[in-house]
Design an enzyme around this catalytic site. Structure first.
Site, mmCIF file in Angstrom:
data_model
loop_
_atom_site.group_PDB
_atom_site.id
_atom_site.type_symbol
_atom_site.label_atom_id
_atom_site.label_comp_id
_atom_site.label_asym_id
_atom_site.label_seq_id
_atom_site.Cartn_x
_atom_site.Cartn_y
_atom_site.Cartn_z
ATOM 1 N N ASP A 10 -17.817 -5.787 -19.649
ATOM 2 C CA ASP A 10 -18.718 -6.952 -19.737
ATOM 3 C C ASP A 10 -17.961 -8.117 -20.374
ATOM 4 O OD1 ASP A 10 -20.637 -6.400 -22.814
ATOM 5 O OD2 ASP A 10 -18.587 -5.788 -22.301
ATOM 6 N N ASP A 15 -12.893 -7.330 -23.787
ATOM 7 C CA ASP A 15 -12.821 -6.739 -22.445
ATOM 8 C C ASP A 15 -11.670 -7.353 -21.655
ATOM 9 O OD1 ASP A 15 -15.818 -7.160 -23.305
ATOM 10 O OD2 ASP A 15 -15.857 -5.432 -21.960
ATOM 11 N N ASN A 39 -22.439 -8.496 -22.808
ATOM 12 C CA ASN A 39 -22.089 -9.674 -23.629
ATOM 13 C C ASN A 39 -22.725 -10.942 -23.068
ATOM 14 O OD1 ASN A 39 -20.396 -8.638 -25.675
ATOM 15 N ND2 ASN A 39 -18.708 -8.433 -24.206
ATOM 16 N N THR A 124 -16.327 -0.317 -21.318
ATOM 17 C CA THR A 124 -16.161 -1.119 -22.533
ATOM 18 C C THR A 124 -17.349 -2.062 -22.741
ATOM 19 O OG1 THR A 124 -14.951 -2.869 -21.372
ATOM 20 C CG2 THR A 124 -13.639 -1.057 -22.310
ATOM 21 N N ASP A 240 -12.239 -3.288 -27.341
ATOM 22 C CA ASP A 240 -12.161 -2.594 -26.044
ATOM 23 C C ASP A 240 -10.785 -2.040 -25.676
ATOM 24 O OD1 ASP A 240 -14.599 -4.917 -24.683
ATOM 25 O OD2 ASP A 240 -14.861 -3.020 -25.756
HETATM 26 O O1 RIB Z 1 -19.433 -3.761 -30.333
HETATM 27 C C1 RIB Z 1 -18.309 -4.244 -29.656
HETATM 28 C C2 RIB Z 1 -18.509 -4.153 -28.180
HETATM 29 O O2 RIB Z 1 -19.591 -5.004 -27.787
HETATM 30 C C3 RIB Z 1 -17.294 -4.669 -27.386
HETATM 31 O O3 RIB Z 1 -17.214 -3.963 -26.182
HETATM 32 C C4 RIB Z 1 -17.633 -6.101 -27.124
HETATM 33 O O4 RIB Z 1 -17.000 -6.600 -25.934
HETATM 34 C C5 RIB Z 1 -19.110 -6.015 -26.910
HETATM 35 O O5 RIB Z 1 -19.324 -5.620 -25.564
HETATM 36 CA CA CA Z 2 -17.175 -5.178 -24.070
#
Ligand code: RIB
Ligand code: CA
Length: 315
Positions: A10, A15, A39, A124, A240
């Protein structure tokens, strides 16, 4: 032989670096990138995946968009962390890498059932696409080598006091994944907070003196402003890529066996990962849980991947 993987993401600043690590490190073979709402909205996370692949010269990996919202609860994006675009900071050119027409879940299923060996899934973001894959295509499970995810925490959360963002965004999906019987490795906040992108790390990307190195430095600089403002971090944790690093070289990310369950009903704790590190509950082991990151090799791999991608002409 490189490990075949699919990154489900995301984008999202971290990411973006995870995609680059997956595409640029020779220890893994990135077969596909799938996107999910998390996100930001699916439209934005998918556009951001296209942007990253364009500037990194990743032109031979299919990108497929997945679920627009969590399985049960409403979507709640992280404008405060990644900005309105989901990838604030650098100015990106118009993307030249497109998406394929297939839904992410169908692309994952087609790859899993067609690839000569089992494939590792590296989610991720929220686990919505993965849960839907396991539910809609039960035959896929036997073709998954393992699921190495960034999410959860053995300690506190970052979206609520108890819950980490990816799991809290879609707790039902995470519950399906941890109960699936597929080999799961959880890289939670407790280990990803060891991946701090300090000023020295940013300087290593700037010293590459390439467009891609500059973009990485700008992504990390924006991310650093967020983590300073919201959590008082001196440097942002690059969550990630830790999951990708675990696949690349398991010695970089030390794990232990444990039982992990996802809290779905807690009034104050919904979305928490309850990790039984000391066998208090008698519940069977269902995951490997990452505890320690070897930061030297981690950053060496991250910078080397961007170096190798940056040498490619971006389209
Ligand atoms: O908590 C961190 C995660 O949440 C990561 O993957 C960040 O990109 C968000 O997606
Ligand atoms: Ca992420």
């Amino acid at each position: 032989m490189p490990v075949p993987i699919i990154v489900d993401c995301d984008p999202g600043h971290d990411d973006a670096l995870a995609i680059m690590l997956a595409a640029g490190d020779p220890a893994v073979d990135l077969l596909a990138i799938t996107t999910v709402a998390g996100n930001q909205t699916l439209a934005k996370t998918t556009l951001n995946a296209r942007r990253v692949c364009t500037v990194a010269g990743i032109t031979d990996v299919p990108i497929a968009a997945g679920c627009t919202k969590p399985l049960v609860q409403a979507l709640s994006v992280a404008d405060d962390v990644h900005g309105p675009s989901g990838l604030d900071g650098p100015r990106f050119p118009e993307p030249t890498v497109d998406v394929v027409a297939e839904h992410a879940v169908d692309l994952m299923h087609r790859i899993l059932t067609g690839h000569p060996e089992p494939v590792t899934l590296v989610p991720t973001g929220p686990l919505t696409n993965i849960a839907l894959l396991l539910t809609r295509h039960p035959d896929a499970a036997s073709r998954i080598r393992e699921i190495v995810l960034m999410g959860g925490s053995t300690e506190r959360g970052n979206r609520t006091p108890a819950a980490e963002f990816n799991v809290q965004a879609d707790p039902e999906a995470a519950d399906i994944v941890f109960r699936s019987g597929v080999q799961v490795t959880m890289c939670g906040l407790n280990v990803t907070h060891q991946a701090l992108a300090t000023a020295d790390v940013v300087a290593r990307f700037e010293a590459l003196d390439t467009d891609l190195g500059r973009i990485c430095a700008e992504l990390l600089t924006f991310f650093a402003s967020t983590y300073r403002r919201l959590w008082g971090f001196r440097a942002p944790p690059l969550h990630d890529p830790v999951a990708v690093a675990r696949v690349i070289d398991p010695t970089i990310v030390h794990c232990v066996d444990a039982n992990v369950v996802v809290e779905l009903n807690g009034r104050y704790t919904r979305g928490a990962t309850v990790v039984d590190l000391h066998q208090y509950t008698g519940r069977p082991v269902n995951a490997q849980v990452a505890l320690t990151l070897d930061t030297g090799p981690f950053w060496d791999r991250m910078v080397a991947a961007v170096t190798s991608l940056g040498a490619r002409p971006s389209r």
